[in-house]
Design an enzyme around this catalytic site. Sequence first.
Site, PDB file in Angstrom:
ATOM      1  N   HIS A 115       0.425  36.570  15.540  1.00  0.00           N
ATOM      2  CA  HIS A 115       1.777  36.540  14.954  1.00  0.00           C
ATOM      3  C   HIS A 115       2.790  36.879  16.051  1.00  0.00           C
ATOM      4  CE1 HIS A 115       5.243  37.605  12.509  1.00  0.00           C
ATOM      5  NE2 HIS A 115       4.674  36.901  11.543  1.00  0.00           N
ATOM      6  N   GLY A 118      12.250  35.984   9.683  1.00  0.00           N
ATOM      7  CA  GLY A 118      13.019  37.137   9.226  1.00  0.00           C
ATOM      8  C   GLY A 118      14.514  37.028   9.480  1.00  0.00           C
ATOM      9  N   SER A 154      11.307  32.194   7.272  1.00  0.00           N
ATOM     10  CA  SER A 154      12.317  32.221   6.205  1.00  0.00           C
ATOM     11  C   SER A 154      12.050  31.187   5.112  1.00  0.00           C
ATOM     12  CB  SER A 154      13.728  32.066   6.790  1.00  0.00           C
ATOM     13  OG  SER A 154      14.005  33.136   7.672  1.00  0.00           O
ATOM     14  N   GLU A 202       5.315  28.881  13.510  1.00  0.00           N
ATOM     15  CA  GLU A 202       6.392  29.796  13.128  1.00  0.00           C
ATOM     16  C   GLU A 202       7.395  29.890  14.271  1.00  0.00           C
ATOM     17  OE1 GLU A 202       5.082  32.646   9.856  1.00  0.00           O
ATOM     18  OE2 GLU A 202       4.439  33.547  11.738  1.00  0.00           O
ATOM     19  N   GLU A 252       5.293  38.708  16.090  1.00  0.00           N
ATOM     20  CA  GLU A 252       5.642  40.132  16.210  1.00  0.00           C
ATOM     21  C   GLU A 252       4.588  40.863  17.042  1.00  0.00           C
ATOM     22  OE1 GLU A 252       6.185  40.825  12.021  1.00  0.00           O
ATOM     23  OE2 GLU A 252       8.016  39.623  12.080  1.00  0.00           O
ATOM     24  N   ASN A 260       2.510  37.240   4.190  1.00  0.00           N
ATOM     25  CA  ASN A 260       2.322  38.274   5.204  1.00  0.00           C
ATOM     26  C   ASN A 260       3.192  39.463   4.805  1.00  0.00           C
ATOM     27  OD1 ASN A 260       2.209  39.864   7.475  1.00  0.00           O
ATOM     28  ND2 ASN A 260       3.353  38.451   8.798  1.00  0.00           N
ATOM     29  N   TRP A 261       2.528  40.517   4.350  1.00  0.00           N
ATOM     30  CA  TRP A 261       3.280  41.683   3.843  1.00  0.00           C
ATOM     31  C   TRP A 261       3.752  42.592   4.974  1.00  0.00           C
ATOM     32  CZ3 TRP A 261      -0.139  43.578  -0.915  1.00  0.00           C
ATOM     33  CH2 TRP A 261      -0.110  42.583  -1.901  1.00  0.00           C
ATOM     34  N   LYS A 262       3.363  42.292   6.195  1.00  0.00           N
ATOM     35  CA  LYS A 262       3.787  43.090   7.358  1.00  0.00           C
ATOM     36  C   LYS A 262       3.588  44.584   7.077  1.00  0.00           C
ATOM     37  CE  LYS A 262       7.021  39.474   8.513  1.00  0.00           C
ATOM     38  NZ  LYS A 262       8.098  39.056   9.399  1.00  0.00           N
TER      39      LYS A 262
END
Length: 251
Positions: free
Chosen positions: A95, A173, A213, A167, A97, A9-11
């Site tokens: 996700h 992160g 992570s 997750e 976020e 996931n390159w966000k």
Amino acid sequence: MRKPVIAGNWKLYKTKEEALALIAELAPLVAGVSGVEIVVAPVFTVLPTLPAALSGTGIALAGQDVFWEEEGAFTGEVSPRMLLDAGASHVIIGHSERREYFGETDATVNQKIKAALLGALVPIFCIGETLAAREAGETFSVLERQLTMGLAGIDAAQLAPVIVAYEPVWAIGTGKTASDQQAQEAHAFIRGVVAKLYEQAVADKVRVLYGGSVKPENVKGLMSCPDIDGALVGGASLKGASFAAIVRFQE
Ligand code: PEP
């Protein structure tokens, strides 16, 4: 029997040029890896740039989100058909976020999973508890609610392509990975909920990825857990060498 999936996931990172440079670094490092599905999820604007560079590499493309309508007056949204048109075969949905910063709810996640399936995209359906929920002893009830609401109205046949990503929010992160034991316990619970919602044979087939992570140093331990079928990787997917080392966890 469950083929491992390693998804990056390159966000909100990587322009077109940076993404092409990353693929140029990554592709030779994962060439010849068999028995692992590799997926990368760039920002929407980069998606159409990558299919040519990925051709022959076996690396699949994912969107990081999707809207449930096909088209219409929905400023800023992207539909499943548009993701397919841009070259994606997968899409990350729910996700943490997006749940935390963009108002994603279990109900919208459910609409998005249904739309993705209808549009022939493979949903990577994210669930996970916050630190507060874990400390309050609510991990399992949160996971059960997210799974039950996220999969509402989806029958066993439709579920087949769905990939679940566990997750824990406190591990994303932060550098704090769940221990192998904590992750395995959650994954076994998730598989149990899927068995309850559908049946054991369905649960035995569903792939459940761990995210939070994941790094080259911890991937082997996580992947040795019986109910962990792969990884959803954020930070460590932004460099070819670290992502390739995760993809090559079997070596
Ligand atoms: C993620 O974004 O899904 C994620 C797991 O990030 P990180 O690997 O950086 O914790």
